[in-house]
Design a protein around this motif. Sequence first.
Motif, short mmCIF file in Angstrom:
data_model
loop_
_atom_site.label_atom_id
_atom_site.label_comp_id
_atom_site.label_asym_id
_atom_site.label_seq_id
_atom_site.Cartn_x
_atom_site.Cartn_y
_atom_site.Cartn_z
N GLU A 125 10.73 34.74 -68.44
CA GLU A 125 10.98 33.91 -67.26
C GLU A 125 9.86 32.90 -67.03
O GLU A 125 10.13 31.74 -66.68
CB GLU A 125 11.16 34.79 -66.03
CG GLU A 125 12.44 35.62 -66.06
CD GLU A 125 12.60 36.47 -64.81
OE1 GLU A 125 11.95 36.17 -63.79
OE2 GLU A 125 13.39 37.44 -64.86
N GLY A 128 10.19 29.70 -68.92
CA GLY A 128 11.00 28.69 -68.24
C GLY A 128 10.19 27.90 -67.22
O GLY A 128 10.36 26.68 -67.08
N TYR A 142 13.20 25.97 -60.48
CA TYR A 142 12.46 27.12 -61.02
C TYR A 142 13.32 28.38 -61.20
O TYR A 142 13.16 29.10 -62.17
CB TYR A 142 11.25 27.43 -60.15
CG TYR A 142 10.06 26.50 -60.38
CD1 TYR A 142 10.19 25.36 -61.16
CD2 TYR A 142 8.82 26.77 -59.81
CE1 TYR A 142 9.11 24.51 -61.36
CE2 TYR A 142 7.73 25.94 -60.02
CZ TYR A 142 7.88 24.81 -60.79
OH TYR A 142 6.81 23.98 -61.00
N SER A 144 16.51 28.62 -61.85
CA SER A 144 17.35 28.44 -63.03
C SER A 144 16.51 28.49 -64.31
O SER A 144 16.97 29.03 -65.33
CB SER A 144 18.09 27.11 -62.95
OG SER A 144 19.01 27.10 -61.88
N ALA A 145 15.30 27.96 -64.24
CA ALA A 145 14.41 28.01 -65.40
C ALA A 145 14.09 29.45 -65.77
O ALA A 145 14.03 29.82 -66.95
CB ALA A 145 13.13 27.24 -65.11
N ARG A 146 13.89 30.28 -64.76
CA ARG A 146 13.64 31.71 -65.00
C ARG A 146 14.84 32.35 -65.70
O ARG A 146 14.70 33.12 -66.66
CB ARG A 146 13.37 32.43 -63.68
CG ARG A 146 11.98 32.21 -63.09
CD ARG A 146 11.82 33.01 -61.80
NE ARG A 146 10.51 32.90 -61.23
CZ ARG A 146 9.47 33.66 -61.58
NH1 ARG A 146 9.62 34.57 -62.53
NH2 ARG A 146 8.30 33.51 -60.99
N LEU A 148 17.09 30.92 -67.54
CA LEU A 148 17.25 30.46 -68.91
C LEU A 148 16.33 31.22 -69.85
O LEU A 148 16.73 31.66 -70.93
CB LEU A 148 16.98 28.95 -69.00
CG LEU A 148 17.23 28.32 -70.38
CD1 LEU A 148 18.66 28.55 -70.84
CD2 LEU A 148 16.92 26.82 -70.34
N GLY A 149 15.08 31.40 -69.42
CA GLY A 149 14.15 32.18 -70.23
C GLY A 149 14.63 33.61 -70.41
O GLY A 149 14.59 34.16 -71.51
N ALA A 215 21.55 30.01 -65.36
CA ALA A 215 20.59 29.03 -65.85
C ALA A 215 21.18 27.62 -65.85
O ALA A 215 20.53 26.64 -65.46
CB ALA A 215 20.13 29.40 -67.27
N ILE A 230 16.92 20.80 -74.34
CA ILE A 230 17.15 22.07 -73.64
C ILE A 230 18.54 22.60 -73.98
O ILE A 230 18.72 23.77 -74.33
CB ILE A 230 17.01 21.89 -72.12
CG1 ILE A 230 15.58 21.50 -71.75
CG2 ILE A 230 17.43 23.17 -71.40
CD1 ILE A 230 14.53 22.53 -72.07
#
Length: 240
Positions: A125, A128, A142, A144-146, A148-149, A215, A230
């Motif tokens: 996370e 991301g 942030y 959504s970034a978490r 995705l990771g 994500a 991405i």
Amino acid sequence: MIDKTISSIFKGGSTTYYYSTIFFPEKVKKDVFILYSFLRKADDYVDDIPQDIDGFYAFKERYESALQGEVTGDVVVDSFAQLSQRKQFDKRWVDSFLKSMEMDITINEYETLKDLKNYLNGSAEVVGLFMASIMGLSKESYESARYLGRAMQYMNFIRDIDEDVDLGRTYFPQRELRKHDLEGLSYDQIKDKKENFQAFIQDQIKIYHKWQARAEEGYKYIPYRYLIPIKTAADMYTWT
């Protein structure tokens, strides 16, 4: 210009991320190379057979020294420390990442998905969050970034079952295995339970898709020029 050592570590560690990163503009691409060489080098210490525990802790000490302005002579660590300061990474992100790498030294399995999420926070996370910071995204991105990771890491677990078994690890929650009457994921443990194993894998893929969907809700925060690499990486994981 990207340092040859950093480039070779990145390329050797992740074909998917390496080739998708090439689509970034030059300045962002260089920062991503630095980030992933740092992450990969730390991960390699704990994934070696046998694990290079002393090497990992020495690496961690070099990072702390570099944060204080010392030139350690380790181009990966020194470059990452400079990147951290320039992009104002939250130190808690790095600490969480290193904590998860340390968990790979001491923990071989997780009882529940909640337990696993503690590991995923640092191992995936925060990656991301590093990427969102490098791209200059708003904090609204942030969460959504978490996700995705987290989603990408879970697909790594699905893809790398055999490799992780060789390392003596099972990342999938034990409750998930028991749900499908599986004692473990080695070949000997699943060869007579093919249908159980297939159902187990399908359930894990559903978890991946759920997190990946969360994500993608954040794609709206990513400028189109940055969205191409991405989505390239994300689409390759979904294809996997």
